[in-house]
Design a protein around this motif. Structure first.
Motif, PDB file in Angstrom:
ATOM      1  N   PRO A  12       0.822  -1.229   0.000  1.00 37.44           N
ATOM      2  CA  PRO A  12       0.000   0.000   0.000  1.00 37.44           C
ATOM      3  C   PRO A  12       0.848   1.268   0.000  1.00 37.44           C
ATOM      4  N   TYR A  13       1.981   1.204   0.694  1.00 39.81           N
ATOM      5  CA  TYR A  13       2.833   2.392   0.785  1.00 39.81           C
ATOM      6  C   TYR A  13       3.338   2.827  -0.581  1.00 39.81           C
ATOM      7  N   ILE A  14       3.893   1.905  -1.358  1.00 38.65           N
ATOM      8  CA  ILE A  14       4.484   2.286  -2.637  1.00 38.65           C
ATOM      9  C   ILE A  14       3.399   2.762  -3.621  1.00 38.65           C
ATOM     10  N   VAL A  15       2.175   2.252  -3.471  1.00 37.45           N
ATOM     11  CA  VAL A  15       1.084   2.678  -4.353  1.00 37.45           C
ATOM     12  C   VAL A  15       0.632   4.101  -3.988  1.00 37.45           C
ATOM     13  N   VAL A  16       0.330   4.327  -2.705  1.00 35.89           N
ATOM     14  CA  VAL A  16      -0.127   5.654  -2.264  1.00 35.89           C
ATOM     15  C   VAL A  16       0.982   6.686  -2.437  1.00 35.89           C
ATOM     16  N   TRP A  17       2.190   6.309  -2.040  1.00 41.75           N
ATOM     17  CA  TRP A  17       3.328   7.221  -2.123  1.00 41.75           C
ATOM     18  C   TRP A  17       3.544   7.697  -3.552  1.00 41.75           C
ATOM     19  N   GLY A  18       3.511   6.776  -4.504  1.00 44.58           N
ATOM     20  CA  GLY A  18       3.744   7.137  -5.896  1.00 44.58           C
ATOM     21  C   GLY A  18       2.708   8.109  -6.434  1.00 44.58           C
ATOM     22  N   PHE A  19       1.455   7.907  -6.050  1.00 42.63           N
ATOM     23  CA  PHE A  19       0.365   8.760  -6.527  1.00 42.63           C
ATOM     24  C   PHE A  19       0.547  10.196  -6.033  1.00 42.63           C
ATOM     25  N   VAL A  20       0.839  10.346  -4.734  1.00 42.36           N
ATOM     26  CA  VAL A  20       0.968  11.688  -4.166  1.00 42.36           C
ATOM     27  C   VAL A  20       2.301  12.321  -4.557  1.00 42.36           C
ATOM     28  N   TYR A  21       3.375  11.517  -4.522  1.00 40.20           N
ATOM     29  CA  TYR A  21       4.678  12.079  -4.850  1.00 40.20           C
ATOM     30  C   TYR A  21       4.728  12.570  -6.294  1.00 40.20           C
TER      31      TYR A  21
ATOM     32  N   PRO B 177      -1.408  11.355 -11.253  1.00 45.87           N
ATOM     33  CA  PRO B 177      -1.126  12.564 -10.470  1.00 45.87           C
ATOM     34  C   PRO B 177      -1.410  13.877 -11.190  1.00 45.87           C
ATOM     35  N   ILE B 178      -1.543  13.830 -12.515  1.00 44.10           N
ATOM     36  CA  ILE B 178      -1.912  15.057 -13.233  1.00 44.10           C
ATOM     37  C   ILE B 178      -3.252  15.595 -12.713  1.00 44.10           C
ATOM     38  N   VAL B 179      -4.138  14.680 -12.341  1.00 44.20           N
ATOM     39  CA  VAL B 179      -5.435  15.089 -11.771  1.00 44.20           C
ATOM     40  C   VAL B 179      -5.216  15.863 -10.473  1.00 44.20           C
ATOM     41  N   LEU B 180      -4.275  15.383  -9.643  1.00 46.92           N
ATOM     42  CA  LEU B 180      -3.987  16.077  -8.388  1.00 46.92           C
ATOM     43  C   LEU B 180      -3.347  17.439  -8.648  1.00 46.92           C
ATOM     44  N   VAL B 181      -2.469  17.501  -9.655  1.00 52.56           N
ATOM     45  CA  VAL B 181      -1.844  18.777 -10.011  1.00 52.56           C
ATOM     46  C   VAL B 181      -2.908  19.791 -10.432  1.00 52.56           C
ATOM     47  N   MET B 182      -3.889  19.331 -11.192  1.00 53.38           N
ATOM     48  CA  MET B 182      -4.905  20.235 -11.728  1.00 53.38           C
ATOM     49  C   MET B 182      -5.941  20.644 -10.683  1.00 53.38           C
ATOM     50  N   PHE B 183      -6.322  19.714  -9.799  1.00 59.30           N
ATOM     51  CA  PHE B 183      -7.480  19.977  -8.929  1.00 59.30           C
ATOM     52  C   PHE B 183      -7.177  19.928  -7.431  1.00 59.30           C
ATOM     53  N   GLY B 184      -5.935  19.631  -7.040  1.00 60.59           N
ATOM     54  CA  GLY B 184      -5.611  19.595  -5.623  1.00 60.59           C
ATOM     55  C   GLY B 184      -5.744  18.199  -5.047  1.00 60.59           C
ATOM     56  N   ARG B 185      -5.159  18.017  -3.856  1.00 60.03           N
ATOM     57  CA  ARG B 185      -5.109  16.693  -3.248  1.00 60.03           C
ATOM     58  C   ARG B 185      -6.093  16.591  -2.082  1.00 60.03           C
ATOM     59  N   PRO B 186      -6.921  15.540  -2.052  1.00 52.87           N
ATOM     60  CA  PRO B 186      -7.874  15.393  -0.944  1.00 52.87           C
ATOM     61  C   PRO B 186      -7.176  15.139   0.386  1.00 52.87           C
ATOM     62  N   VAL B 187      -7.798  15.593   1.460  1.00 53.48           N
ATOM     63  CA  VAL B 187      -7.190  15.511   2.790  1.00 53.48           C
ATOM     64  C   VAL B 187      -6.900  14.064   3.184  1.00 53.48           C
ATOM     65  N   TRP B 188      -7.826  13.145   2.882  1.00 51.87           N
ATOM     66  CA  TRP B 188      -7.628  11.757   3.301  1.00 51.87           C
ATOM     67  C   TRP B 188      -6.406  11.139   2.638  1.00 51.87           C
ATOM     68  N   LEU B 189      -6.113  11.574   1.403  1.00 51.16           N
ATOM     69  CA  LEU B 189      -4.953  11.037   0.692  1.00 51.16           C
ATOM     70  C   LEU B 189      -3.659  11.569   1.310  1.00 51.16           C
ATOM     71  N   ILE B 190      -3.651  12.835   1.670  1.00 55.98           N
ATOM     72  CA  ILE B 190      -2.478  13.434   2.305  1.00 55.98           C
ATOM     73  C   ILE B 190      -2.231  12.786   3.661  1.00 55.98           C
ATOM     74  N   LEU B 191      -3.308  12.490   4.386  1.00 57.26           N
ATOM     75  CA  LEU B 191      -3.172  11.826   5.680  1.00 57.26           C
ATOM     76  C   LEU B 191      -2.543  10.442   5.513  1.00 57.26           C
ATOM     77  N   ALA B 192      -3.062   9.659   4.565  1.00 56.47           N
ATOM     78  CA  ALA B 192      -2.513   8.320   4.313  1.00 56.47           C
ATOM     79  C   ALA B 192      -1.052   8.407   3.885  1.00 56.47           C
ATOM     80  N   TYR B 193      -0.748   9.372   3.044  1.00 54.96           N
ATOM     81  CA  TYR B 193       0.622   9.574   2.560  1.00 54.96           C
ATOM     82  C   TYR B 193       1.555   9.907   3.727  1.00 54.96           C
ATOM     83  N   GLY B 194       1.115  10.810   4.596  1.00 55.92           N
ATOM     84  CA  GLY B 194       1.947  11.216   5.723  1.00 55.92           C
ATOM     85  C   GLY B 194       2.194  10.093   6.711  1.00 55.92           C
ATOM     86  N   VAL B 195       1.144   9.340   7.024  1.00 55.16           N
ATOM     87  CA  VAL B 195       1.275   8.262   8.012  1.00 55.16           C
ATOM     88  C   VAL B 195       2.115   7.110   7.463  1.00 55.16           C
TER      89      VAL B 195
END
Length: 414
Positions: free
Chosen positions: A91-100, A340-358
């Motif tokens: 899960p880490y490498i999947v979530v990390w890659g999307f946000v990074y 991630p282009i979607v995140l660049v265009m529209f911003g990152r949801p809070v739940w995704l940032i939380l998962a990424y940080g943890v």
């Protein structure tokens, strides 16, 4: 396949996988953390930069030693410790890659927009992501290494040049090597010490030495030299960043923003102080740091993902699907770039940032603890296991990163 044939004891050259892993790990966020530490506390946290480099040398050497001593990848090593490693890392490498992917594109877009404002930050960032995809798509390590070397040269010259231009106070610089934590400086100390030279990309080192052609015990000496020289260069670079923060910002009580914006603020300060050309030159260095991190991840973490999938599918280590240029390698490059282009265009949801940080906070303790486990058991030939000195340093690394993880999780949740 890009691995070079190895017929004799390898010789070290100026550029190697160590410089690649160090350059990939020092991104814009790390530079801003160091800059702000200098801005707030002058040279007081210089010692933390040195300690951070030493910790990364220990961990990267351990990852490289495991790979060369066993002929196995780090993911194969983790698998021998139990399925719990899969439960965390997949899960880490999947979530990390999307946000990074989104963060890396935004980081490259900022300096390019400042230099060439006819395109927006988002457009420049997306263009850099697509260029990174094209550069590493075929998996040619030698080309990738040369590009990293050029970017490292640019970022090194610009930041060290800026530090020299500010005429650092040598007396205060030396005093900063004495370990002290200024009042309210714990978080900054952890950010500086923990952020010098990478997180997940440290584990990619074993894959890069394989691509280089360093594949067995004969490469142990050259790997260790490569690693030490790389983090010496990184240390000088990050110390230069601290000097700029201390001399330009701390003394003048100038504050810069957090995040990548802080480097744009610094380019403005440099332009005001030393001329517009100097500010623009610094923006080139900023871009080089961001772009080297982007292409390093696009290549290195994609190699890790290909190995992960291939191992879980039971493919042999030499199967093309587990190597550079293979199906799963390219799938992860696309994962880093297109969604991630979607995140660049529209911003990152809070739940995704939380998962990424943890999830991200746990990686460095995970790496330190698993290396301790692997390098003290019969999973490694006796002559290449940890000695008491290596164990002491790795235990200290693990303790420091557990502390950093607790801080990062608290910050992510709050």
């Amino acid at each position: 396949m890009s691995t070079e044939a190895q017929t004799s004891t390898p010789r070290w050259k100026l550029v190697g996988p160590g410089l690649v892993v160090a350059a990939t790990g020092v991104g814009a966020a790390d530079l801003v953390a160091t800059l702000i530490a200098g801005q707030k506390y002058g040279y007081a946290l210089l010692w933390a930069v040195v300690v951070g480099c030493l910790m990364k040398i220990v961990l990267v050497e351990g990852a490289g030693r495991y790979s060369l001593a066993t002929g196995k990848t780090i993911y194969e090593g983790w698998s021998t410790l139990g399925t719990w490693t899969h439960i965390y890392f997949v899960p880490y490498i999947v979530v990390w890659g999307f946000v990074y992917g989104a963060a890396a594109m935004a980081g490259t877009g900022l300096p390019l927009h400042s230099l060439f404002p006819f395109l927006s930050v988002k457009v420049w960032g997306i263009a850099c992501g697509l260029i990174g995809l094209a550069l590493v798509w075929m998996g040619r390590y030698s080309l990738f290494e040369k590009i990293c070397a050029a970017l490292v040269a640019l970022m090194f010259v610009t930041m060290v040049g800026a530090a020299i231009r500010t005429l650092p106070n040598l007396g205060e610089l030396v005093a900063g090597l004495v370990p002290t934590i200024p009042e309210g400086g714990v978080v900054n100390m952890l950010a500086v010490g923990g952020g010098v030279g990478g997180t997940i990309t440290l584990a990619a080192y074993g894959y890069w030495i394989r691509e280089k052609g360093w594949t067995d015990e004969r490469s142990m000496g050259v790997m260790r030299l490569d690693n030490r020289v790389a983090y010496l260069v990184t240390g000088i670079f990050v110390v230069a960043t601290l000097i700029v923060g201390a001399e330009l910002l701390y003394s003048a009580r100038i504050a810069v923003s957090t995040g990548d914006q802080g480097l744009l603020d610094l380019s403005g300060v440099l332009a005001d102080r030393y001329g517009e050309w100097f500010g623009k030159l610094f923006l080139v260095g900023f871009f080089s740091a961001a772009m080297s991190s982007l292409i390093g991840v696009w290549n290195g973490v994609s190699l890790m993902f290909a190995d992960l999938v291939g191992h879980l599918k039971g493919l042999s280590q030499d199967d093309p699907e587990r190597r550079a240029g293979g199906k799963w390698y390219r799938a992860y490059i696309l994962w880093l770039t297109i969604p991630p282009i979607v995140l660049v265009m529209f911003g990152r949801p809070v739940w995704l940032i939380l998962a990424y940080g943890v999830l991200g906070a746990f990686f460095m303790p995970f790496l330190a603890v698993t290396l301790l486990w692997l390098l003290n058991t019969d999973r490694v030939p006796a002559r290449w296991r940890n000695g008491w000195w290596s164990n002491l340093l790795m235990v200290l690394c693990a303790a420091a990163f557990v502390w950093l993880a607790a801080t990062e999780i608290q910050k992510a949740i709050s």
